[in-house]
Design a protein around this motif. Structure first.
Motif, mmCIF file in Angstrom:
data_model
loop_
_atom_site.group_PDB
_atom_site.id
_atom_site.type_symbol
_atom_site.label_atom_id
_atom_site.label_comp_id
_atom_site.label_asym_id
_atom_site.label_seq_id
_atom_site.Cartn_x
_atom_site.Cartn_y
_atom_site.Cartn_z
ATOM 1 N N ALA A 15 5.176 -7.795 1.637
ATOM 2 C CA ALA A 15 3.824 -8.245 1.984
ATOM 3 C C ALA A 15 3.834 -9.147 3.220
ATOM 4 C CB ALA A 15 3.191 -8.971 0.806
ATOM 5 N N CYS A 16 4.770 -10.095 3.257
ATOM 6 C CA CYS A 16 4.850 -11.009 4.401
ATOM 7 C C CYS A 16 5.227 -10.259 5.675
ATOM 8 C CB CYS A 16 5.839 -12.137 4.113
ATOM 9 S SG CYS A 16 7.539 -11.600 3.778
ATOM 10 N N TYR A 17 6.151 -9.331 5.538
ATOM 11 C CA TYR A 17 6.572 -8.498 6.672
ATOM 12 C C TYR A 17 5.379 -7.730 7.237
ATOM 13 C CZ TYR A 17 8.258 -4.069 8.670
ATOM 14 O OH TYR A 17 8.442 -2.959 9.458
ATOM 15 N N SER A 18 4.543 -7.205 6.343
ATOM 16 C CA SER A 18 3.430 -6.355 6.762
ATOM 17 C C SER A 18 2.300 -7.130 7.409
ATOM 18 C CB SER A 18 2.885 -5.578 5.562
ATOM 19 O OG SER A 18 3.886 -4.757 4.983
ATOM 20 N N ILE A 19 2.063 -8.360 6.959
ATOM 21 C CA ILE A 19 0.887 -9.100 7.428
ATOM 22 C C ILE A 19 1.145 -9.923 8.686
ATOM 23 C CG2 ILE A 19 1.132 -11.340 6.261
ATOM 24 C CD1 ILE A 19 -1.834 -10.874 5.319
ATOM 25 N N CYS A 20 2.370 -10.129 9.055
ATOM 26 C CA CYS A 20 2.679 -10.972 10.211
ATOM 27 C C CYS A 20 2.035 -10.412 11.481
ATOM 28 C CB CYS A 20 4.196 -11.073 10.414
ATOM 29 S SG CYS A 20 4.651 -12.087 11.848
ATOM 30 N N VAL A 53 0.118 -14.730 1.697
ATOM 31 C CA VAL A 53 0.078 -13.392 1.117
ATOM 32 C C VAL A 53 1.141 -13.188 0.047
ATOM 33 C CG1 VAL A 53 1.715 -12.140 2.610
ATOM 34 C CG2 VAL A 53 -0.356 -10.991 1.803
ATOM 35 N N CYS A 54 2.083 -14.104 -0.071
ATOM 36 C CA CYS A 54 3.195 -13.945 -1.017
ATOM 37 C C CYS A 54 2.687 -13.995 -2.459
ATOM 38 C CB CYS A 54 4.233 -15.045 -0.804
ATOM 39 S SG CYS A 54 5.598 -14.981 -2.004
ATOM 40 N N PRO A 163 6.198 -2.305 -9.841
ATOM 41 C CA PRO A 163 5.106 -3.284 -10.001
ATOM 42 C C PRO A 163 5.089 -4.329 -8.891
ATOM 43 C CG PRO A 163 6.146 -2.857 -12.118
ATOM 44 C CD PRO A 163 6.990 -2.164 -11.089
ATOM 45 N N CYS A 164 6.263 -4.750 -8.426
ATOM 46 C CA CYS A 164 6.325 -5.740 -7.346
ATOM 47 C C CYS A 164 5.752 -5.179 -6.054
ATOM 48 C CB CYS A 164 7.769 -6.185 -7.119
ATOM 49 S SG CYS A 164 8.495 -7.098 -8.495
ATOM 50 N N GLN A 165 6.027 -3.921 -5.782
ATOM 51 C CA GLN A 165 5.518 -3.301 -4.560
ATOM 52 C C GLN A 165 4.007 -3.102 -4.622
ATOM 53 O OE1 GLN A 165 8.120 0.113 -4.607
ATOM 54 N NE2 GLN A 165 9.562 -0.820 -3.176
ATOM 55 N N ILE A 166 3.511 -2.717 -5.802
ATOM 56 C CA ILE A 166 2.070 -2.583 -5.967
ATOM 57 C C ILE A 166 1.402 -3.950 -5.827
ATOM 58 C CG2 ILE A 166 0.206 -1.896 -7.507
ATOM 59 C CD1 ILE A 166 1.912 0.441 -6.491
ATOM 60 N N GLY A 167 2.023 -4.983 -6.418
ATOM 61 C CA GLY A 167 1.492 -6.338 -6.287
ATOM 62 C C GLY A 167 1.463 -6.789 -4.842
ATOM 63 N N TYR A 172 -1.580 -7.892 0.070
ATOM 64 C CA TYR A 172 -1.728 -7.623 1.508
ATOM 65 C C TYR A 172 -3.146 -7.158 1.838
ATOM 66 C CZ TYR A 172 -1.553 -4.936 5.846
ATOM 67 O OH TYR A 172 -1.834 -4.422 7.086
ATOM 68 N N LEU A 173 -3.693 -6.266 1.030
ATOM 69 C CA LEU A 173 -5.040 -5.740 1.294
ATOM 70 C C LEU A 173 -6.099 -6.827 1.167
ATOM 71 C CD1 LEU A 173 -4.875 -2.301 -0.561
ATOM 72 C CD2 LEU A 173 -4.770 -2.707 1.912
ATOM 73 N N GLY A 174 -5.920 -7.717 0.197
ATOM 74 C CA GLY A 174 -6.825 -8.855 0.065
ATOM 75 C C GLY A 174 -8.174 -8.566 -0.541
ATOM 76 N N LYS A 175 -8.487 -7.316 -0.813
ATOM 77 C CA LYS A 175 -9.749 -6.969 -1.459
ATOM 78 C C LYS A 175 -9.600 -5.619 -2.149
ATOM 79 C CE LYS A 175 -12.016 -4.503 2.376
ATOM 80 N NZ LYS A 175 -13.249 -4.404 3.205
ATOM 81 N N SER A 176 -10.559 -5.296 -3.001
ATOM 82 C CA SER A 176 -10.512 -4.046 -3.754
ATOM 83 C C SER A 176 -11.086 -2.893 -2.937
ATOM 84 C CB SER A 176 -11.296 -4.180 -5.063
ATOM 85 O OG SER A 176 -10.740 -5.182 -5.885
ATOM 86 N N TYR A 177 -10.538 -1.722 -3.148
ATOM 87 C CA TYR A 177 -11.048 -0.502 -2.530
ATOM 88 C C TYR A 177 -11.267 0.531 -3.631
ATOM 89 C CZ TYR A 177 -9.608 -2.162 2.136
ATOM 90 O OH TYR A 177 -9.475 -2.871 3.309
ATOM 91 N N ASP A 178 -12.453 1.125 -3.648
ATOM 92 C CA ASP A 178 -12.758 2.125 -4.665
ATOM 93 C C ASP A 178 -11.883 3.371 -4.525
ATOM 94 O OD1 ASP A 178 -14.726 0.521 -5.754
ATOM 95 O OD2 ASP A 178 -16.356 1.462 -4.606
#
Length: 236
Positions: A15-20, A53-54, A163-167, A172-178
């Motif tokens: 998540a941290c890698y992706s959001i930087c 984001v962690c 589960p860790c990757q999904i978390g 990272y996304l920060g919000k829900s998507y339908d």
């Protein structure tokens, strides 16, 4: 700037890698082969997004309800089920998403089997790359970012992983998507890719491996047996 001092508090979710925003974080393997983030201090602007984001540092939970409803299901197609590690349900869901114009994200072996990466597919012909358990830590690479891009386009996305990757993805996304569908596994911990690479080096020194299954049903539906196929067709 994120700095891992206690490795028990990092699961390598990316998540941290992706959001930087400066792309100054790399996922580096430690001496045991497990992936941890490492930041370039010279390029870091101390925006703090990596810490925010962690999922572990912020104690984020995937569910607020505390309840869950479970179903026992399996794919009725025996051929697909026999090619799968469990009940073959992933294939059914993946086909549904792809046929509706969406994409599927999951873990796939590299051609030499010495690394596992998450990739994005949009064709039924590619589902077999993602099918089956792979008992090593996978690299998320840029799939969190690409998942968000596809969702912003209005496409359905099925994201599969631990589960860790999904978390990590949800944080990272920060919000829900339908249009986002996630499918994780019952995880007992992720082995190191380095351990598997040592095994490959010992058993297949000629790099002649064609296929490797961590769980095959050749010896029965519930059999926990690995099966390797060489390029000459021999199996062990």
């Amino acid at each position: 700037m994120i700095e891992i001092t206690d490795r028990s508090k990092c699961n390598g979710c990316h998540a941290c890698y992706s959001i930087c925003p400066r792309s100054c974080i790399e996922m580096k393997a430690d001496s045991e082969g497990f992936l941890y983030p490492r930041a370039d201090k010279e390029r870091c602007v101390e925006c703090g997004l990596c810490s925010k984001v962690c999922p572990i540092e912020n104690g984020k939970s995937r569910s607020e309800s505390g309840t869950a409803l479970g179903y026992a299901v399996m794919n009725n197609d025996e051929e697909t089920r026999l090619k799968s590690s469990s009940g073959g349900v992933f294939t059914l869901i993946a086909k549904q998403i792809i046929n509706s114009g969406g994409v599927v994200v999951g873990a796939a072996f590299a051609d030499d089997f010495r690394s596992v990466h998450h990739i994005i597919i949009d064709s039924e012909n590619e589902i077999e790359k993602l099918r089956g358990s792979k008992y090593v830590q996978s690299r998320i690479s840029d799939t969190y970012k690409r998942t968000k891009q596809e969702l912003e386009k209005g496409r359905k996305v099925l994201f599969t992983g631990t589960p860790c990757q999904i978390g990590g993805l949800l944080s990272y996304l920060g919000k829900s998507y339908d249009d986002l569908f996630t499918q994780d596994i019952v995880c007992h911990g992720v082995p190191s890719q380095s351990v598997f690479n040592e095994y490959l080096k010992e058993r297949f020194p000629k790099d002649d491996l064609k296929e490797f299954l961590f769980r095959t049903k050749d010896a029965g539906q519930n059999c926990m047996v690995c099966l390797a196929t060489r390029k000459d067709g021999s199996r062990e």
